[in-house]
Design a protein around this motif. Structure first.
Motif, PDB file in Angstrom:
ATOM      1  N   ALA A 197       0.881  -1.149  -0.001  1.00  0.00           N
ATOM      2  CA  ALA A 197       0.040  -0.059  -0.103  1.00  0.00           C
ATOM      3  C   ALA A 197       0.903   1.212  -0.067  1.00  0.00           C
ATOM      4  CB  ALA A 197      -0.953  -0.064   1.343  1.00  0.00           C
ATOM      5  N   LEU A 198       0.607   2.123  -0.963  1.00  0.00           N
ATOM      6  CA  LEU A 198       1.442   3.358  -1.103  1.00  0.00           C
ATOM      7  C   LEU A 198       0.726   4.600  -1.009  1.00  0.00           C
ATOM      8  CD1 LEU A 198       3.427   2.304  -4.221  1.00  0.00           C
ATOM      9  CD2 LEU A 198       4.349   2.379  -2.132  1.00  0.00           C
ATOM     10  N   HIS A 199       0.835   5.596  -0.164  1.00  0.00           N
ATOM     11  CA  HIS A 199       0.553   6.892   0.069  1.00  0.00           C
ATOM     12  C   HIS A 199       1.564   7.702  -0.668  1.00  0.00           C
ATOM     13  CE1 HIS A 199      -0.776  10.487   2.162  1.00  0.00           C
ATOM     14  NE2 HIS A 199      -1.761  10.211   1.327  1.00  0.00           N
ATOM     15  N   ASP A 200       1.379   8.417  -1.568  1.00  0.00           N
ATOM     16  CA  ASP A 200       2.277   9.133  -2.408  1.00  0.00           C
ATOM     17  C   ASP A 200       3.486   8.201  -2.736  1.00  0.00           C
ATOM     18  OD1 ASP A 200       0.720  11.632  -2.154  1.00  0.00           O
ATOM     19  OD2 ASP A 200       1.695  11.870  -0.181  1.00  0.00           O
ATOM     20  N   ASP A 201       4.586   8.400  -2.297  1.00  0.00           N
ATOM     21  CA  ASP A 201       5.356   7.444  -2.970  1.00  0.00           C
ATOM     22  C   ASP A 201       5.977   6.504  -1.447  1.00  0.00           C
ATOM     23  OD1 ASP A 201       7.422   6.204  -4.536  1.00  0.00           O
ATOM     24  OD2 ASP A 201       9.047   7.158  -3.647  1.00  0.00           O
ATOM     25  N   ALA A 202       5.389   6.807  -0.502  1.00  0.00           N
ATOM     26  CA  ALA A 202       5.651   6.006   0.749  1.00  0.00           C
ATOM     27  C   ALA A 202       4.777   4.807   0.913  1.00  0.00           C
ATOM     28  CB  ALA A 202       5.543   6.972   1.798  1.00  0.00           C
ATOM     29  N   MET A 203       5.464   3.932   1.267  1.00  0.00           N
ATOM     30  CA  MET A 203       4.939   2.510   1.628  1.00  0.00           C
ATOM     31  C   MET A 203       4.301   2.530   2.984  1.00  0.00           C
ATOM     32  SD  MET A 203       6.507  -1.370   2.005  1.00  0.00           S
ATOM     33  CE  MET A 203       7.114  -1.235   0.009  1.00  0.00           C
ATOM     34  N   VAL A 204       3.063   2.138   3.005  1.00  0.00           N
ATOM     35  CA  VAL A 204       2.367   2.304   4.546  1.00  0.00           C
ATOM     36  C   VAL A 204       1.820   1.032   4.824  1.00  0.00           C
ATOM     37  CG1 VAL A 204       1.848   4.850   4.234  1.00  0.00           C
ATOM     38  CG2 VAL A 204       0.196   3.328   3.315  1.00  0.00           C
ATOM     39  N   ARG A 214      -0.838 -24.688   1.559  1.00  0.00           N
ATOM     40  CA  ARG A 214      -0.961 -24.103   2.626  1.00  0.00           C
ATOM     41  C   ARG A 214       0.068 -23.015   2.613  1.00  0.00           C
ATOM     42  NH1 ARG A 214      -0.411 -26.715   8.339  1.00  0.00           N
ATOM     43  NH2 ARG A 214      -2.441 -27.342   7.897  1.00  0.00           N
ATOM     44  N   ALA A 215      -0.267 -21.806   3.058  1.00  0.00           N
ATOM     45  CA  ALA A 215       0.732 -20.647   2.923  1.00  0.00           C
ATOM     46  C   ALA A 215       0.619 -19.787   4.373  1.00  0.00           C
ATOM     47  CB  ALA A 215       0.415 -19.555   1.856  1.00  0.00           C
ATOM     48  N   GLU A 216       1.724 -19.317   4.772  1.00  0.00           N
ATOM     49  CA  GLU A 216       1.781 -18.378   6.047  1.00  0.00           C
ATOM     50  C   GLU A 216       1.352 -16.898   5.249  1.00  0.00           C
ATOM     51  OE1 GLU A 216       2.996 -18.567   8.909  1.00  0.00           O
ATOM     52  OE2 GLU A 216       3.615 -20.715   8.865  1.00  0.00           O
ATOM     53  N   VAL A 217       0.643 -16.272   6.126  1.00  0.00           N
ATOM     54  CA  VAL A 217       0.091 -14.986   5.813  1.00  0.00           C
ATOM     55  C   VAL A 217       0.422 -13.940   6.977  1.00  0.00           C
ATOM     56  CG1 VAL A 217      -2.082 -15.230   6.760  1.00  0.00           C
ATOM     57  CG2 VAL A 217      -1.903 -13.680   4.819  1.00  0.00           C
ATOM     58  N   ALA A 218       0.951 -12.683   6.516  1.00  0.00           N
ATOM     59  CA  ALA A 218       1.406 -11.853   7.449  1.00  0.00           C
ATOM     60  C   ALA A 218       1.048 -10.220   6.876  1.00  0.00           C
ATOM     61  CB  ALA A 218       2.808 -11.959   7.579  1.00  0.00           C
ATOM     62  N   VAL A 219       0.709  -9.354   7.742  1.00  0.00           N
ATOM     63  CA  VAL A 219       0.512  -7.846   7.489  1.00  0.00           C
ATOM     64  C   VAL A 219       1.363  -7.122   8.260  1.00  0.00           C
ATOM     65  CG1 VAL A 219      -1.300  -6.347   7.288  1.00  0.00           C
ATOM     66  CG2 VAL A 219      -1.909  -8.810   6.762  1.00  0.00           C
ATOM     67  N   LEU A 220       1.853  -5.983   7.701  1.00  0.00           N
ATOM     68  CA  LEU A 220       2.551  -4.848   8.391  1.00  0.00           C
ATOM     69  C   LEU A 220       2.025  -3.588   7.683  1.00  0.00           C
ATOM     70  CD1 LEU A 220       4.856  -4.241  10.320  1.00  0.00           C
ATOM     71  CD2 LEU A 220       6.467  -4.051   8.058  1.00  0.00           C
ATOM     72  N   VAL A 221       1.597  -2.723   9.009  1.00  0.00           N
ATOM     73  CA  VAL A 221       0.946  -1.449   8.465  1.00  0.00           C
ATOM     74  C   VAL A 221       1.751  -0.616   9.346  1.00  0.00           C
ATOM     75  CG1 VAL A 221      -0.968  -0.044   8.551  1.00  0.00           C
ATOM     76  CG2 VAL A 221      -1.159  -2.548   7.954  1.00  0.00           C
ATOM     77  N   ALA A 222       1.989   0.602   8.784  1.00  0.00           N
ATOM     78  CA  ALA A 222       2.885   1.838   9.292  1.00  0.00           C
ATOM     79  C   ALA A 222       1.760   2.175  10.593  1.00  0.00           C
ATOM     80  CB  ALA A 222       3.084   2.731   8.739  1.00  0.00           C
ATOM     81  N   ASP A 223       2.335   2.635  11.574  1.00  0.00           N
ATOM     82  CA  ASP A 223       1.565   2.965  12.822  1.00  0.00           C
ATOM     83  C   ASP A 223       0.423   3.848  12.496  1.00  0.00           C
ATOM     84  OD1 ASP A 223       3.475   1.346  13.919  1.00  0.00           O
ATOM     85  OD2 ASP A 223       3.648   2.330  15.756  1.00  0.00           O
ATOM     86  N   GLU A 224       0.604   4.978  11.906  1.00  0.00           N
ATOM     87  CA  GLU A 224      -0.321   6.136  11.651  1.00  0.00           C
ATOM     88  C   GLU A 224      -1.509   5.529  10.840  1.00  0.00           C
ATOM     89  OE1 GLU A 224      -0.366  10.284   8.962  1.00  0.00           O
ATOM     90  OE2 GLU A 224       1.390   9.452   9.790  1.00  0.00           O
TER      91      GLU A 224
END
Length: 173
Positions: free
Chosen positions: A67-74, A88-98
């Motif tokens: 997910a990009l906001h402007d050119d920053a990955m968020v 079967r697959a592992e699934v993971a998510v990482l989201v910027a704190d803001e």
């Protein structure tokens, strides 16, 4: 800005050229808590071996959406097929704190899971830090009948790939 406006300002696409640098820069938008709950280690930044592994995605057995906001990955969501059990697959998510608690993680998952299912993944596995209420909430929303097995501070979930009808029912899509 409202909830809907924020998500419309975000562009989602496959992880690709230049995204390793964006992911490294995203480290500054992640608290130690966010890093710990994703990587299960007290790391001051996104670990370099993880960045390198994402740079070698094959977009079949392992893939990621950013997910990009402007050119920053968020945000980033990924799956990685388990070699000994290719359905079967592992699934993971990482989201910027803001950007947490605004629906971005759910949006990334809603786009990632059908992609993996089209590639033959029928079950997902997720290890979640037990105190990560947001991640557990996302799992419970997407898979209302999900149950976990706890081992120390980790909750392990085995999650079926939603059918097209089931996916629409649980996500509103």
């Amino acid at each position: 800005m409202g909830f809907v406006t924020l998500l419309t300002d975000v562009r989602i696409r496959p992880f690709g050229h230049g995204d390793e640098a964006r992911l490294r820069r995203m480290s500054s938008a992640l608290s130690r808590v966010s890093l710990y709950t994703r990587f299960f280690a007290g790391t001051p930044r996104v670990p370099e071996p993880y960045v390198a592994a994402l740079g070698r995605l094959d977009h079949w057995d392992r893939d990621a959406l950013v997910a990009l906001h402007d050119d920053a990955m968020v945000g980033l969501a990924e799956y990685a097929r388990l070699p000994r059990c290719p359905v079967r697959a592992e699934v993971a998510v990482l989201v910027a704190d803001e950007w947490q608690r605004r629906g971005l993680g759910a949006l990334l998952v809603r786009m990632l899971l059908p992609l993996a299912a089209r590639r033959g993944v029928t079950e997902f596995h997720a290890d979640v830090y037990s105190a990560n209420a947001a991640a557990i909430g996302l799992i419970r929303h997407t898979w209302p009948s999900a149950r976990s097995v706890r081992c120390g501070d980790t909750a392990s979930f085995h999650l079926p790939a939603p059918s097209a009808a089931g996916w629409a029912a649980t996500t509103g899509g």
